[in-house]
Design an enzyme around this catalytic site. Structure first.
Site, PDB file in Angstrom:
ATOM      1  CG  HIS A   1      -0.373   0.000   2.537  1.00  0.00           C
ATOM      2  ND1 HIS A   1      -0.004   1.163   3.179  1.00  0.00           N
ATOM      3  CD2 HIS A   1      -0.069  -1.010   3.397  1.00  0.00           C
ATOM      4  CE1 HIS A   1       0.488   0.867   4.381  1.00  0.00           C
ATOM      5  NE2 HIS A   1       0.469  -0.440   4.537  1.00  0.00           N
TER       6      HIS A   1
ATOM      7  CG  ASP B   1      -2.875   4.025   2.597  1.00  0.00           C
ATOM      8  OD1 ASP B   1      -2.346   2.978   2.174  1.00  0.00           O
ATOM      9  OD2 ASP B   1      -3.835   4.002   3.394  1.00  0.00           O
TER      10      ASP B   1
ATOM     11  CD  GLU C   1      -3.040  -1.598   5.387  1.00  0.00           C
ATOM     12  OE1 GLU C   1      -3.145  -2.560   6.162  1.00  0.00           O
ATOM     13  OE2 GLU C   1      -2.539  -0.495   5.729  1.00  0.00           O
ATOM     14  CD  GLU C   2      -1.593   2.440   7.489  1.00  0.00           C
ATOM     15  OE1 GLU C   2      -2.296   2.040   8.435  1.00  0.00           O
ATOM     16  OE2 GLU C   2      -0.398   2.125   7.358  1.00  0.00           O
TER      17      GLU C   2
ATOM     18  CG  ASP D   1       2.445   0.361   8.073  1.00  0.00           C
ATOM     19  OD1 ASP D   1       2.076  -0.340   7.105  1.00  0.00           O
ATOM     20  OD2 ASP D   1       1.672   0.755   8.951  1.00  0.00           O
TER      21      ASP D   1
END
Length: 449
Positions: free
Chosen positions: A94, A96, A160-161, A126
């Site tokens: 991801h 974001d 995703e977050e 992340d």
């Protein structure tokens, strides 16, 4: 396959120039693009510039890229490298990140600064570091004309977050053809090293909890703050939230957790039968693994009132619940019992995922890791958080967390996720790119289909 794998061989050398330059450059430049996801589906998103960056890098070496916007500025990029077998391996990441307050950091979170042997910035772990490794590997394979053993689908995703509802989930529901043939997938929160009993272990995520968003609401009689009140919704909701905060859900050992604990016990020569005592010996890893032993429910928002002298008619709270696979119904009954009467509940959930730690793909992960780090041990584990694997499980895909990084023992890797001064070692990115390149050029179709 057993719960651990050890393959002894000498590290294979190859031309590493592409990994040493491209991966670190991509990681730095991606971190310099602020793709903060604040969780507001109505607000313009920030992933588009990063998606356009990735699309340009892939197109540059000859990929036919599919660019899809699943919301305002929510860019997603998908590219496929045809292999000898159409049973595809999906590699997804991801774009974001969670927001960051620059005043709390020792470097600017969106500078992508490279210093002291690290790349610093929001998304380092992340998960723009893995995105960079994937992008560099995809480019190398295409540039060198490699035909991999199986189709490779590279997906760079948005949202995703915030649960992936406007990213992976929307693509799976509306553009399923982009993932035709995918039988297995690899992505974040696995493949990283941890010290364990004097040796190095690499954790591979094979399961993750359900992500459950619980909204609470209490109603009462509004009135002047100077009067007597026996029906204050703030007081009732606060008491319910306090009961939930103090409640301890039962110890529940899933198969992945049992496998991890067996491997950890062997490495630590622990002959006891107390899982929590064993987890307490894991140092900085204990918080991550400890959260996989039971369900959790943490209050993250509490809203009530609009004037200091007015008792309001409603109070609300949001609870972030993470539930072990198979515990969903029992968790809901237990939670509502703890909250007590007079509390309205609204549940929204993404189910957990789980697969077995066997077959050709995990074996190839072990071979790729130990080719670069001889004597290393691989252990499966259950992630107490959530990833886009939840969306891809809807396609029947087996999901693994495998973003390989060899890390310093004192880094405190788990605390960097969503933390201050997020960073990743340069040599860990180079290591991970070599491992990923080995894995994607290994025949793993024996586990597929």
């Amino acid at each position: 396959m057993s719960s651990q794998h050890v393959v002894s061989r000498e590290p294979r050398r190859r031309d590493e120039e592409w990994s040493m330059t491209e991966t670190v450059t991509f990681a730095s430049e991606l971190m310099a693009i602020d793709t903060s996801n604040r969780g507001d589906p109505e607000a313009p998103a920030t992933e588009r510039p990063a998606a356009e960056y990735v699309a340009e890098k892939l197109t540059e070496v000859g990929y036919d890229v599919t660019y899809v916007e699943t919301g305002l500025r929510r860019g997603n990029v998908i590219a496929r490298l045809a292999g000898r077998d159409p049973r595809a391996l999906l590699i997804h990441g991801h774009l974001d990140v969670v927001p960051a307050d620059a005043s709390e950091w020792s470097v600017h979170p969106f500078a992508g600064e490279v210093k002291d042997g690290f790349v610093w910035g929001r998304g380092a772990v992340d998960m723009k570091g893995m995105v960079a490794m994937t992008l560099a590997t995809a480019r190398r394979l295409k540039r060198d004309g490699v035909v991999p053993p199986r189709d490779l689908i590279f997906a760079f995703l948005s949202d995703e977050e915030a649960g992936g509802w406007l990213g992976a989930r929307k693509l799976v529901d509306e553009r399923r053809e982009l993932f035709d043939g995918a039988t297995e997938a690899i992505s974040e929160v696995g493949g990283f090293s941890v010290p364990l009993g004097g040796e190095r272990a690499y954790l591979v995520q094979v399961a993750e909890k359900s992500s459950v968003l619980l909204e609470l609401l209490a109603r009462g009689a509004p009135g002047h703050g100077a009067m007597l009140h026996d029906d204050n919704p703030i007081a009732r909701l606060a008491a319910a939230v306090d009961r939930l905060d103090r409640h301890r859900f039962p110890l529940t050992l899933t198969d992945p957790v049992r496998q991890f604990l067996a491997g950890a016990a062997a490495a630590l020569a622990d002959e006891g039968d107390d899982p929590e005592a064993l987890v307490a010996r894991l140092g900085s890893l204990s918080r991550l693994i400890g959260a996989s032993l039971r369900d959790t429910a943490n209050v993250t928002e509490f809203k009530a009132g609009y004037r200091s002298n007015v008792v309001p008619s409603v109070a609300t709270a949001t609870v972030d619940c993470r539930v072990l696979p198979g515990r969903e119904d029992a968790f809901r009954r237990e939670t509502e019992s703890v909250l007590g009467p007079g509390i309205e509940t609204e549940w929204r959930s993404l189910p957990g995922v789980s697969t077995s730690f066997d077959g050709a793909l995990p074996a190839a992960m072990a071979a790729a890791i130990t080719a670069e780090d001889p004597g290393a041990r691989l252990l499966p584990y259950l992630l107490p958080a959530g990833t886009d694997a939840k969306s891809f499980a809807r396609l029947g895909v087996r999901n693994f967390g495998f973003a390989p990084l060899r890390l310093p023992e004192d880094l405190g890797f788990a605390s960097l996720f969503h933390g201050v001064d997020e960073r990743v070692p340069v040599d860990a990115l180079e290591f991970g790119t070599r491992v990923l390149d080995r894995l994607l050029t290994t025949d793993t179709t024996g586990a597929a289909g």
